[in-house]
Motif scaffolding. Structure first.
Motif, PDB file in Angstrom:
ATOM      1  N   LEU A  58       0.835  -1.200   0.000  1.00  0.00           N
ATOM      2  CA  LEU A  58       0.000   0.000   0.000  1.00  0.00           C
ATOM      3  C   LEU A  58       0.871   1.252   0.000  1.00  0.00           C
ATOM      4  N   LEU A  59       1.883   1.280   0.843  1.00  0.00           N
ATOM      5  CA  LEU A  59       2.756   2.456   0.920  1.00  0.00           C
ATOM      6  C   LEU A  59       3.564   2.633  -0.361  1.00  0.00           C
ATOM      7  N   GLN A  60       4.045   1.520  -0.929  1.00  0.00           N
ATOM      8  CA  GLN A  60       4.795   1.623  -2.182  1.00  0.00           C
ATOM      9  C   GLN A  60       3.898   2.094  -3.322  1.00  0.00           C
ATOM     10  N   LEU A  61       2.661   1.634  -3.335  1.00  0.00           N
ATOM     11  CA  LEU A  61       1.721   2.057  -4.376  1.00  0.00           C
ATOM     12  C   LEU A  61       1.440   3.551  -4.267  1.00  0.00           C
ATOM     13  N   GLU A  77      -2.856  11.211   1.540  1.00  0.00           N
ATOM     14  CA  GLU A  77      -4.265  11.067   1.872  1.00  0.00           C
ATOM     15  C   GLU A  77      -5.137  11.077   0.611  1.00  0.00           C
ATOM     16  N   ASP A  78      -4.776  11.925  -0.363  1.00  0.00           N
ATOM     17  CA  ASP A  78      -5.510  11.948  -1.637  1.00  0.00           C
ATOM     18  C   ASP A  78      -5.535  10.561  -2.281  1.00  0.00           C
ATOM     19  N   VAL A  79      -4.361   9.940  -2.368  1.00  0.00           N
ATOM     20  CA  VAL A  79      -4.249   8.649  -3.039  1.00  0.00           C
ATOM     21  C   VAL A  79      -4.962   7.563  -2.235  1.00  0.00           C
ATOM     22  N   MET A 119       7.844  -2.709  -5.692  1.00  0.00           N
ATOM     23  CA  MET A 119       6.794  -2.597  -6.685  1.00  0.00           C
ATOM     24  C   MET A 119       7.280  -1.809  -7.893  1.00  0.00           C
ATOM     25  N   MET A 120       6.966  -2.307  -9.090  1.00  0.00           N
ATOM     26  CA  MET A 120       7.415  -1.675 -10.315  1.00  0.00           C
ATOM     27  C   MET A 120       6.282  -0.975 -11.063  1.00  0.00           C
ATOM     28  N   GLY A 121       5.082  -1.542 -11.019  1.00  0.00           N
ATOM     29  CA  GLY A 121       3.974  -0.969 -11.758  1.00  0.00           C
ATOM     30  C   GLY A 121       2.648  -1.407 -11.179  1.00  0.00           C
ATOM     31  N   ASP A 148      -6.513   3.544 -13.356  1.00  0.00           N
ATOM     32  CA  ASP A 148      -5.128   4.016 -13.425  1.00  0.00           C
ATOM     33  C   ASP A 148      -4.190   2.905 -13.852  1.00  0.00           C
ATOM     34  N   LEU A 149      -3.157   3.304 -14.565  1.00  0.00           N
ATOM     35  CA  LEU A 149      -2.079   2.415 -14.994  1.00  0.00           C
ATOM     36  C   LEU A 149      -0.790   3.208 -14.879  1.00  0.00           C
ATOM     37  N   GLY A 150       0.198   2.627 -14.222  1.00  0.00           N
ATOM     38  CA  GLY A 150       1.461   3.339 -14.083  1.00  0.00           C
ATOM     39  C   GLY A 150       2.627   2.389 -13.893  1.00  0.00           C
ATOM     40  N   VAL A 151       3.784   2.773 -14.418  1.00  0.00           N
ATOM     41  CA  VAL A 151       5.027   2.030 -14.229  1.00  0.00           C
ATOM     42  C   VAL A 151       6.080   3.029 -13.784  1.00  0.00           C
ATOM     43  N   ASN A 152       6.829   2.677 -12.755  1.00  0.00           N
ATOM     44  CA  ASN A 152       7.866   3.571 -12.254  1.00  0.00           C
ATOM     45  C   ASN A 152       8.837   3.942 -13.371  1.00  0.00           C
ATOM     46  N   LEU A 153       9.324   5.153 -13.337  1.00  0.00           N
ATOM     47  CA  LEU A 153      10.195   5.666 -14.405  1.00  0.00           C
ATOM     48  C   LEU A 153      11.368   4.731 -14.671  1.00  0.00           C
ATOM     49  N   ALA A 154      12.009   4.234 -13.621  1.00  0.00           N
ATOM     50  CA  ALA A 154      13.184   3.383 -13.780  1.00  0.00           C
ATOM     51  C   ALA A 154      12.842   2.000 -14.325  1.00  0.00           C
ATOM     52  N   ASP A 155      11.563   1.626 -14.296  1.00  0.00           N
ATOM     53  CA  ASP A 155      11.165   0.275 -14.691  1.00  0.00           C
ATOM     54  C   ASP A 155      10.449   0.224 -16.034  1.00  0.00           C
TER      55      ASP A 155
END
Length: 208
Positions: A38-41, A62-64, A90-92, A140-147
């Motif tokens: 949860l925190l990583q997301l 809090e928003d997220v 977590m990567m994405g 939502d869909l997202g992948v960390n910049l480095a990944d």
């Protein structure tokens, strides 16, 4: 929570060694019991959507958290791609929910970008497209910049959509993006049709 690990085959059929694992959650309550994810997301979501040049949004923790609670209510799914190597990270992520036009409007209303462009009216347009029924709406869909380039998007998205379709008996998928984004280009290649454009918001519709 379900966990799936896999080997990835390239286009020539060779197996690629991979530490990728996929974690699936069907509710916020389930996710919140896995505090580390949860925190990583939340951290990844804030970082990805604050990147300049596309969304440039600013969200608090809090928003997220509040958005996740809304988006993972009812028939919903969240899939995380995790590096299961020495350092579990977590990567994405991708999550979706079965919603009617009102529910989609409520979700869009939580998005900072939507308010940055003046919060155009979307409810009637959505109702015209999907009627009184529901669709599987990808929030939502997202992948960390480095990944980026390391996470197979089809493995992140399609198992989750198929699970939702099986649980809900809904086979139509809807989502939106903006012109020239990676998602808009990917959508066209995947065969999704852009069915509506409002103030630069491109809405896509298709069947699983």
């Amino acid at each position: 929570m379900k966990c799936e690990s896999l080997e990835i085959s390239n286009k020539y059929g060779s197996v690629i060694t991979s530490n990728l694992h996929y974690l699936d959650f069907s509710s916020y309550a389930e996710l919140s019991r896995q505090k580390i994810y949860l925190l990583q997301l939340i951290t990844s979501y804030r970082a990805i959507f604050s990147e300049p040049g596309v969304w440039s949004e600013s969200y608090s923790e809090e928003d997220v958290s509040q958005k996740l609670q809304l988006d993972l209510d009812g028939i919903a799914d969240l899939r995380l791609c995790v590096d299961g190597g020495y350092k579990i990270e977590m990567m994405g992520f991708c999550w979706a929910q079965c919603l009617d036009a009102t529910g989609i409007e409520n979700s869009i209303n939580t998005i900072k970008y939507y308010h940055m462009i003046g919060a155009p009216a979307v409810k009637q347009h959505l109702s015209n497209l999907i009627g009184q029924g529901e669709v599987i709406y990808i929030h939502d869909l997202g992948v960390n910049l480095a990944d980026r380039g390391k996470v197979p998007l089809h493995r992140l998205i399609y198992p989750m959509l198929n699970d939702l379709a099986s649980r809900s008996q809904v086979n139509t998928v809807m989502f939106w993006s903006i012109p020239d984004s990676h998602i808009s280009r990917l959508s066209r290649r995947a065969g999704f049709e852009m069915v509506l454009e409002i103030a630069g918001m491109e809405f896509y519709l298709g069947d699983i």
